[in-house]
Design a protein around this motif. Sequence first.
Motif, PDB file in Angstrom:
ATOM      1  N   ARG A  92       0.824  -1.202   0.000  1.00  0.00           N
ATOM      2  CA  ARG A  92       0.000   0.000   0.000  1.00  0.00           C
ATOM      3  C   ARG A  92       0.861   1.258   0.000  1.00  0.00           C
ATOM      4  NH1 ARG A  92      -3.477  -3.624   2.524  1.00  0.00           N
ATOM      5  NH2 ARG A  92      -5.712  -3.208   2.239  1.00  0.00           N
ATOM      6  N   GLU A  93       0.331   2.294  -0.607  1.00  0.00           N
ATOM      7  CA  GLU A  93       0.870   3.641  -0.449  1.00  0.00           C
ATOM      8  C   GLU A  93      -0.191   4.423   0.304  1.00  0.00           C
ATOM      9  OE1 GLU A  93       1.892   5.336  -4.200  1.00  0.00           O
ATOM     10  OE2 GLU A  93       3.780   4.212  -4.382  1.00  0.00           O
ATOM     11  N   ASN A  95      -3.285   4.498   2.283  1.00  0.00           N
ATOM     12  CA  ASN A  95      -4.378   3.537   2.374  1.00  0.00           C
ATOM     13  C   ASN A  95      -4.707   2.881   1.033  1.00  0.00           C
ATOM     14  OD1 ASN A  95      -4.829   3.962   5.137  1.00  0.00           O
ATOM     15  ND2 ASN A  95      -6.034   5.807   4.720  1.00  0.00           N
ATOM     16  N   LYS A  96      -3.958   3.264  -0.010  1.00  0.00           N
ATOM     17  CA  LYS A  96      -4.271   2.769  -1.354  1.00  0.00           C
ATOM     18  C   LYS A  96      -3.474   1.507  -1.668  1.00  0.00           C
ATOM     19  CE  LYS A  96      -4.392   4.148  -6.221  1.00  0.00           C
ATOM     20  NZ  LYS A  96      -4.003   5.188  -7.217  1.00  0.00           N
ATOM     21  N   VAL A  97      -4.183   0.450  -2.092  1.00  0.00           N
ATOM     22  CA  VAL A  97      -3.523  -0.789  -2.503  1.00  0.00           C
ATOM     23  C   VAL A  97      -2.898  -0.588  -3.879  1.00  0.00           C
ATOM     24  CG1 VAL A  97      -3.841  -3.230  -3.068  1.00  0.00           C
ATOM     25  CG2 VAL A  97      -5.147  -2.219  -1.198  1.00  0.00           C
ATOM     26  N   ILE A  98      -1.600  -0.923  -4.001  1.00  0.00           N
ATOM     27  CA  ILE A  98      -0.918  -0.740  -5.291  1.00  0.00           C
ATOM     28  C   ILE A  98      -0.390  -2.059  -5.869  1.00  0.00           C
ATOM     29  CG2 ILE A  98      -0.292   1.663  -4.830  1.00  0.00           C
ATOM     30  CD1 ILE A  98       2.565   0.625  -4.187  1.00  0.00           C
ATOM     31  N   GLY A  99      -0.492  -3.149  -5.097  1.00  0.00           N
ATOM     32  CA  GLY A  99      -0.027  -4.423  -5.623  1.00  0.00           C
ATOM     33  C   GLY A  99      -0.003  -5.504  -4.563  1.00  0.00           C
ATOM     34  N   SER A 101       1.958  -8.425  -2.316  1.00  0.00           N
ATOM     35  CA  SER A 101       3.290  -8.644  -1.753  1.00  0.00           C
ATOM     36  C   SER A 101       3.865  -9.949  -2.297  1.00  0.00           C
ATOM     37  CB  SER A 101       3.209  -8.716  -0.226  1.00  0.00           C
ATOM     38  OG  SER A 101       2.484  -9.871   0.168  1.00  0.00           O
ATOM     39  N   ASN A 147     -10.392  -4.127  -2.047  1.00  0.00           N
ATOM     40  CA  ASN A 147      -9.420  -3.396  -2.865  1.00  0.00           C
ATOM     41  C   ASN A 147      -8.316  -4.317  -3.395  1.00  0.00           C
ATOM     42  OD1 ASN A 147     -10.585  -0.762  -2.441  1.00  0.00           O
ATOM     43  ND2 ASN A 147      -9.777  -0.840  -0.356  1.00  0.00           N
ATOM     44  N   PHE A 151      -6.379  -7.076  -7.919  1.00  0.00           N
ATOM     45  CA  PHE A 151      -4.951  -7.367  -8.098  1.00  0.00           C
ATOM     46  C   PHE A 151      -4.701  -8.878  -8.129  1.00  0.00           C
ATOM     47  CE2 PHE A 151      -4.892  -3.021  -6.537  1.00  0.00           C
ATOM     48  CZ  PHE A 151      -3.912  -2.428  -7.335  1.00  0.00           C
TER      49      PHE A 151
END
Length: 235
Positions: A92-93, A95-99, A101, A147, A151
């Motif tokens: 996350r960046e 509270n935003k999920v970006i990918g 782990s 969210n 992904f």
Amino acid sequence: ENKVYGEVKEVEWQKSLNKIAKNKGDKFIQIDFSATPYDVTGSGQKRIKHYFPHIIIDFDLKNAIIKGLVKTIAIDKRKELTDMSLDFNAIREGNKVIGLSDGQKLMIRAGLNKLKLLEKHFIDFTKDKNGVSNKYPKMLIMCEDTNVTPFVTEFLISEGYSDDDVMRVDSSRKGEISEKEWLELKQKLFSIDKNKTPKIIVSVLMLREGFDVSNICVIVPLRSSAAPILLEQTI
């Protein structure tokens, strides 16, 4: 019951049963069947199970496994899993999920390997004289929140699976499609035992209760299963 801001409210299905029972007097009886007839307070060593007071018998998960009424539970242990610190949470960046782990990707790949192995076993065990099998093992991936599910779906596609192989079912998904499409999705979901695809269901919590198919053989928990109720309901 649900307790909201200190006020106890009956759950929706109980309100419906009360309405049905209203004019029936003593000609109505309600019998509850629960896989988890308890609430939990506290955590760790201080965790306490509070069993419902109206239980006649508690036929728990352990007994169901021993009697063969649910699948034999096998927890996959692998050297490469125990030698590394697994991060179940997405990247996350803020509270935003970006990918996903690396730990989540490793867990999914382990599940996919298990699924492929079971597919071979299913075919070998159930094929007819023409070498055709109508038994299809399925995999369920439980995500931490809605969210993350897109992904996971994207990752499965990148691993070589098609759109038909993967079904994403979560509350945000319901908001993205029409009511007619949602009903079609649910119909497809509840008939997956009979069909070769989809092979993989990606969800959060909405399949926790009232979801009953026979062929889910692999569960990949991309979320903490510290809560005993969630763990039991999942199995």
